[in-house]
Write a protein that holds these residues in place. Structure first.
Motif, mmCIF file in Angstrom:
data_model
loop_
_atom_site.group_PDB
_atom_site.id
_atom_site.type_symbol
_atom_site.label_atom_id
_atom_site.label_comp_id
_atom_site.label_asym_id
_atom_site.label_seq_id
_atom_site.Cartn_x
_atom_site.Cartn_y
_atom_site.Cartn_z
ATOM 1 N N UNK A 174 3.569 12.896 -8.669
ATOM 2 C CA UNK A 174 2.824 11.466 -8.249
ATOM 3 C C UNK A 174 3.622 10.743 -7.168
ATOM 4 N N UNK A 175 3.154 10.561 -6.178
ATOM 5 C CA UNK A 175 3.674 9.708 -5.011
ATOM 6 C C UNK A 175 4.316 8.419 -5.624
ATOM 7 N N UNK A 176 5.469 7.830 -5.165
ATOM 8 C CA UNK A 176 5.844 6.419 -5.567
ATOM 9 C C UNK A 176 4.929 5.488 -5.420
ATOM 10 N N UNK A 177 4.252 5.301 -4.111
ATOM 11 C CA UNK A 177 3.198 4.442 -3.933
ATOM 12 C C UNK A 177 2.163 4.416 -4.895
ATOM 13 N N UNK A 178 1.752 5.490 -5.166
ATOM 14 C CA UNK A 178 0.712 5.878 -6.263
ATOM 15 C C UNK A 178 0.970 5.195 -7.552
ATOM 16 N N UNK A 179 2.218 5.401 -7.788
ATOM 17 C CA UNK A 179 2.760 5.116 -9.271
ATOM 18 C C UNK A 179 2.685 3.396 -9.201
ATOM 19 N N UNK A 180 3.034 2.752 -7.932
ATOM 20 C CA UNK A 180 3.303 1.324 -7.865
ATOM 21 C C UNK A 180 1.656 0.939 -8.381
ATOM 22 N N UNK A 181 0.792 1.617 -7.643
ATOM 23 C CA UNK A 181 -0.546 1.102 -7.829
ATOM 24 C C UNK A 181 -1.358 1.253 -8.969
ATOM 25 N N UNK A 182 -0.943 2.220 -9.767
ATOM 26 C CA UNK A 182 -1.303 2.297 -11.196
ATOM 27 C C UNK A 182 -0.629 1.625 -11.796
ATOM 28 N N UNK A 183 0.805 1.362 -11.954
ATOM 29 C CA UNK A 183 1.460 0.366 -12.770
ATOM 30 C C UNK A 183 1.066 -1.228 -12.689
ATOM 31 N N UNK A 184 0.402 -1.583 -11.511
ATOM 32 C CA UNK A 184 -0.217 -2.955 -11.214
ATOM 33 C C UNK A 184 -1.533 -3.111 -11.699
ATOM 34 N N UNK A 185 -1.907 -1.905 -12.550
ATOM 35 C CA UNK A 185 -3.151 -2.315 -13.205
ATOM 36 C C UNK A 185 -3.049 -2.743 -14.679
ATOM 37 N N UNK A 186 -3.807 -3.920 -15.124
ATOM 38 C CA UNK A 186 -3.619 -4.463 -16.135
ATOM 39 C C UNK A 186 -4.821 -4.354 -17.101
#
Length: 99
Positions: A87-99
């Motif tokens: 998983x691309x780091x920027x995609x991981x950041x987008x996913x981790x921002x989901x609450x």
């Protein structure tokens, strides 16, 4: 009290459309929950454990995700857990921002 849950990341309950392809199957269905490490996909006939899939989906913030995954567990008439591969780091950041 010890949990048998082996997940390494917290999951967010979420309904998203997902397309997946692999193991001789091409389908469009729903993601039921997501984390930085993987997703649980609603599937009446999930593919076998160990199968490699290409997943494509769009997050609520509009981020388009295309990632390879490996089926970690499969439950007939329920769905399958898919672990992300690379998983691309920027995609991981987008996913981790989901609450």
């Amino acid at each position: 009290m010890q949990s048998s849950d082996k997940r390494q990341a917290g999951r967010a309950a979420l309904l998203l459309e997902v397309k997946y392809e692999g193991a001789g199957v091409r389908a469009e269905t729903r993601i039921l929950d997501i984390s930085e490490t993987g997703v649980f996909i609603d599937a009446m006939t999930p593919v076998p454990v160990g199968a490699l899939l290409k997943l494509t989906f769009t997050l609520p913030d509009g981020s388009f995700i295309e990632v390879d995954g490996r089926v970690a567990h499969s439950q007939p008439r329920i769905g399958m857990g898919v672990e992300f591969i690379n998983l691309k780091p920027e995609d991981a950041r987008s996913i981790s921002a989901i609450e």
